[in-house]
Design a protein around this motif. Structure first.
Motif, PDB file in Angstrom:
ATOM      1  N   GLN A  15      40.176  25.335  29.145  1.00 52.29           N
ATOM      2  CA  GLN A  15      41.020  24.131  29.800  1.00 52.29           C
ATOM      3  C   GLN A  15      41.521  24.428  30.991  1.00 52.29           C
ATOM      4  O   GLN A  15      41.630  26.056  31.996  1.00 52.29           O
ATOM      5  N   GLU A  16      41.507  23.217  31.508  1.00 55.32           N
ATOM      6  CA  GLU A  16      40.932  23.168  33.547  1.00 55.32           C
ATOM      7  C   GLU A  16      43.041  24.444  33.900  1.00 55.32           C
ATOM      8  O   GLU A  16      42.164  24.810  34.814  1.00 55.32           O
ATOM      9  N   THR A  17      43.975  24.059  33.492  1.00 54.68           N
ATOM     10  CA  THR A  17      44.747  24.980  33.745  1.00 54.68           C
ATOM     11  C   THR A  17      45.104  26.265  34.081  1.00 54.68           C
ATOM     12  O   THR A  17      44.982  27.341  35.048  1.00 54.68           O
ATOM     13  N   ARG A  18      44.316  26.728  32.781  1.00 54.77           N
ATOM     14  CA  ARG A  18      44.530  28.183  32.068  1.00 54.77           C
ATOM     15  C   ARG A  18      42.729  28.611  32.384  1.00 54.77           C
ATOM     16  O   ARG A  18      43.574  29.858  33.457  1.00 54.77           O
ATOM     17  N   LEU A  19      41.859  27.913  32.803  1.00 53.69           N
ATOM     18  CA  LEU A  19      41.160  28.663  34.156  1.00 53.69           C
ATOM     19  C   LEU A  19      41.128  28.320  35.320  1.00 53.69           C
ATOM     20  O   LEU A  19      41.281  29.857  36.040  1.00 53.69           O
ATOM     21  N   THR A  20      41.964  27.923  35.787  1.00 54.78           N
ATOM     22  CA  THR A  20      42.563  27.827  37.436  1.00 54.78           C
ATOM     23  C   THR A  20      43.821  29.097  36.978  1.00 54.78           C
ATOM     24  O   THR A  20      44.171  29.994  38.116  1.00 54.78           O
ATOM     25  N   ILE A  21      44.529  29.350  35.784  1.00 54.46           N
ATOM     26  CA  ILE A  21      45.126  30.411  36.488  1.00 54.46           C
ATOM     27  C   ILE A  21      44.194  31.887  36.170  1.00 54.46           C
ATOM     28  O   ILE A  21      44.557  32.732  36.742  1.00 54.46           O
ATOM     29  N   PHE A  22      43.828  32.050  34.962  1.00 56.37           N
ATOM     30  CA  PHE A  22      42.066  32.766  35.780  1.00 56.37           C
ATOM     31  C   PHE A  22      41.806  33.196  36.526  1.00 56.37           C
ATOM     32  O   PHE A  22      42.147  34.446  36.401  1.00 56.37           O
ATOM     33  N   ARG A  23      41.398  32.452  37.214  1.00 54.97           N
ATOM     34  CA  ARG A  23      40.811  32.437  38.365  1.00 54.97           C
ATOM     35  C   ARG A  23      41.614  33.264  39.055  1.00 54.97           C
ATOM     36  O   ARG A  23      40.732  34.109  40.347  1.00 54.97           O
ATOM     37  N   ALA A  24      42.704  32.297  39.866  1.00 56.62           N
ATOM     38  CA  ALA A  24      43.705  33.496  39.826  1.00 56.62           C
ATOM     39  C   ALA A  24      44.003  34.717  40.032  1.00 56.62           C
ATOM     40  O   ALA A  24      43.959  35.283  41.126  1.00 56.62           O
ATOM     41  N   LEU A  25      44.363  35.138  39.135  1.00 60.86           N
ATOM     42  CA  LEU A  25      44.432  36.458  38.509  1.00 60.86           C
ATOM     43  C   LEU A  25      43.185  37.691  39.034  1.00 60.86           C
ATOM     44  O   LEU A  25      43.462  38.484  38.764  1.00 60.86           O
ATOM     45  N   VAL A  26      42.272  37.045  37.995  1.00 61.38           N
ATOM     46  CA  VAL A  26      41.149  38.139  38.447  1.00 61.38           C
ATOM     47  C   VAL A  26      41.278  37.952  40.398  1.00 61.38           C
ATOM     48  O   VAL A  26      41.118  39.199  40.731  1.00 61.38           O
ATOM     49  N   GLU A  60      44.412  37.689  24.754  1.00 64.77           N
ATOM     50  CA  GLU A  60      44.395  39.217  25.664  1.00 64.77           C
ATOM     51  C   GLU A  60      43.397  39.252  26.706  1.00 64.77           C
ATOM     52  O   GLU A  60      42.706  39.977  26.719  1.00 64.77           O
ATOM     53  N   LEU A  61      43.847  38.157  27.072  1.00 65.72           N
ATOM     54  CA  LEU A  61      42.662  37.621  28.743  1.00 65.72           C
ATOM     55  C   LEU A  61      43.204  37.787  30.161  1.00 65.72           C
ATOM     56  O   LEU A  61      43.459  38.305  30.842  1.00 65.72           O
ATOM     57  N   ILE A  62      45.636  38.113  29.676  1.00 63.62           N
ATOM     58  CA  ILE A  62      46.440  39.043  30.520  1.00 63.62           C
ATOM     59  C   ILE A  62      46.994  39.058  30.097  1.00 63.62           C
ATOM     60  O   ILE A  62      46.979  39.615  29.168  1.00 63.62           O
ATOM     61  N   ILE A  63      47.650  40.690  31.150  1.00 58.34           N
ATOM     62  CA  ILE A  63      48.593  41.317  31.162  1.00 58.34           C
ATOM     63  C   ILE A  63      49.732  41.078  31.290  1.00 58.34           C
ATOM     64  O   ILE A  63      49.791  40.784  32.593  1.00 58.34           O
ATOM     65  N   ALA A  64      51.152  40.832  30.969  1.00 61.12           N
ATOM     66  CA  ALA A  64      52.083  40.579  31.674  1.00 61.12           C
ATOM     67  C   ALA A  64      53.037  42.075  31.996  1.00 61.12           C
ATOM     68  O   ALA A  64      53.128  43.197  30.561  1.00 61.12           O
ATOM     69  N   ARG A  65      53.636  42.509  32.931  1.00 62.06           N
ATOM     70  CA  ARG A  65      54.759  43.683  32.913  1.00 62.06           C
ATOM     71  C   ARG A  65      55.812  43.319  34.010  1.00 62.06           C
ATOM     72  O   ARG A  65      55.234  41.971  34.392  1.00 62.06           O
ATOM     73  N   GLN A  66      57.035  43.520  33.345  1.00 61.79           N
ATOM     74  CA  GLN A  66      58.168  43.417  34.563  1.00 61.79           C
ATOM     75  C   GLN A  66      58.226  45.052  35.269  1.00 61.79           C
ATOM     76  O   GLN A  66      58.173  45.418  34.961  1.00 61.79           O
ATOM     77  N   GLU A  67      58.738  43.739  36.600  1.00 61.50           N
ATOM     78  CA  GLU A  67      59.006  44.952  37.299  1.00 61.50           C
ATOM     79  C   GLU A  67      60.160  44.206  38.168  1.00 61.50           C
ATOM     80  O   GLU A  67      60.446  43.173  38.711  1.00 61.50           O
ATOM     81  N   PHE A  72      55.223  40.175  36.191  1.00 58.07           N
ATOM     82  CA  PHE A  72      53.936  40.068  36.725  1.00 58.07           C
ATOM     83  C   PHE A  72      52.372  39.936  36.077  1.00 58.07           C
ATOM     84  O   PHE A  72      52.388  40.372  35.162  1.00 58.07           O
ATOM     85  N   TYR A  73      51.724  39.268  36.081  1.00 58.86           N
ATOM     86  CA  TYR A  73      50.865  38.966  35.378  1.00 58.86           C
ATOM     87  C   TYR A  73      49.607  39.289  35.995  1.00 58.86           C
ATOM     88  O   TYR A  73      49.482  39.679  37.617  1.00 58.86           O
ATOM     89  N   SER A  74      49.053  40.140  35.538  1.00 57.37           N
ATOM     90  CA  SER A  74      47.179  40.351  35.770  1.00 57.37           C
ATOM     91  C   SER A  74      46.312  40.078  35.047  1.00 57.37           C
ATOM     92  O   SER A  74      46.147  39.665  33.748  1.00 57.37           O
ATOM     93  N   ALA A  75      44.374  39.760  35.206  1.00 53.06           N
ATOM     94  CA  ALA A  75      43.323  39.678  34.258  1.00 53.06           C
ATOM     95  C   ALA A  75      44.066  41.097  33.065  1.00 53.06           C
ATOM     96  O   ALA A  75      43.751  41.721  33.954  1.00 53.06           O
ATOM     97  N   ASN A  76      43.522  40.448  32.548  1.00 55.97           N
ATOM     98  CA  ASN A  76      43.153  41.862  31.689  1.00 55.97           C
ATOM     99  C   ASN A  76      41.295  42.034  31.485  1.00 55.97           C
ATOM    100  O   ASN A  76      40.852  41.904  30.988  1.00 55.97           O
ATOM    101  N   PHE A  77      41.151  42.912  32.886  1.00 57.23           N
ATOM    102  CA  PHE A  77      39.655  43.248  33.156  1.00 57.23           C
ATOM    103  C   PHE A  77      38.916  44.055  31.929  1.00 57.23           C
ATOM    104  O   PHE A  77      37.598  43.536  31.375  1.00 57.23           O
ATOM    105  N   ALA A  78      39.017  44.665  30.862  1.00 54.88           N
ATOM    106  CA  ALA A  78      38.250  45.223  30.526  1.00 54.88           C
ATOM    107  C   ALA A  78      38.397  43.741  28.985  1.00 54.88           C
ATOM    108  O   ALA A  78      37.513  44.089  28.410  1.00 54.88           O
TER     109      ALA A  78
END
Length: 109
Positions: A15-26, A60-67, A72-78
């Motif tokens: 899906q275009e938006t999700r792929l864009t988000i994932f690429r930005a997080l990578v 399970e492609l991204i990880i969320a953490r609260q600060e 904050f969201y980051s790519a789940n590189f594993a």
């Protein structure tokens, strides 16, 4: 990686938006980006962003953490690396694919 997990991840990225988000997080690396930064940088409304982040998180492609008060969201590189390994584990009949000539038969063009 099991096939059903790979399918869930690929479906989330198909899906275009999700792929864009994932690429930005990578590109952001392990530090990731806040939801506000993502919304601003990608020009995505907050409600829409939230929906897509949920889908990526369930896959399970991204990880969320609260600060503090920010998430904050980051790519789940594993997971990303497992998916890439799954997709390429039988590449080129099990031989190294360092060049296009190894994988691709010019006769099929």
């Amino acid at each position: 990686m099991e096939m059903n997990i790979a399918i869930k991840a690929l479906a989330a990225l198909a899906q275009e938006t999700r792929l864009t988000i994932f690429r930005a997080l990578v590109q952001a690396g392990e530090s990731g980006l806040s939801a506000g930064q993502l919304a601003k940088e990608l020009n995505i409304p907050n409600a829409t962003l939230s929906f897509h982040l949920k889908e990526l998180s369930h896959a399970e492609l991204i990880i969320a953490r609260q600060e503090s008060r920010f998430i904050f969201y980051s790519a789940n590189f594993a997971t990303m690396n497992k998916l890439l390994s799954y997709l390429t584990e039988n590449c080129c009949a099990g031989t190294s694919c360092n060049t296009i000539d190894v994988c691709c038969d010019e006769k099929s063009s």
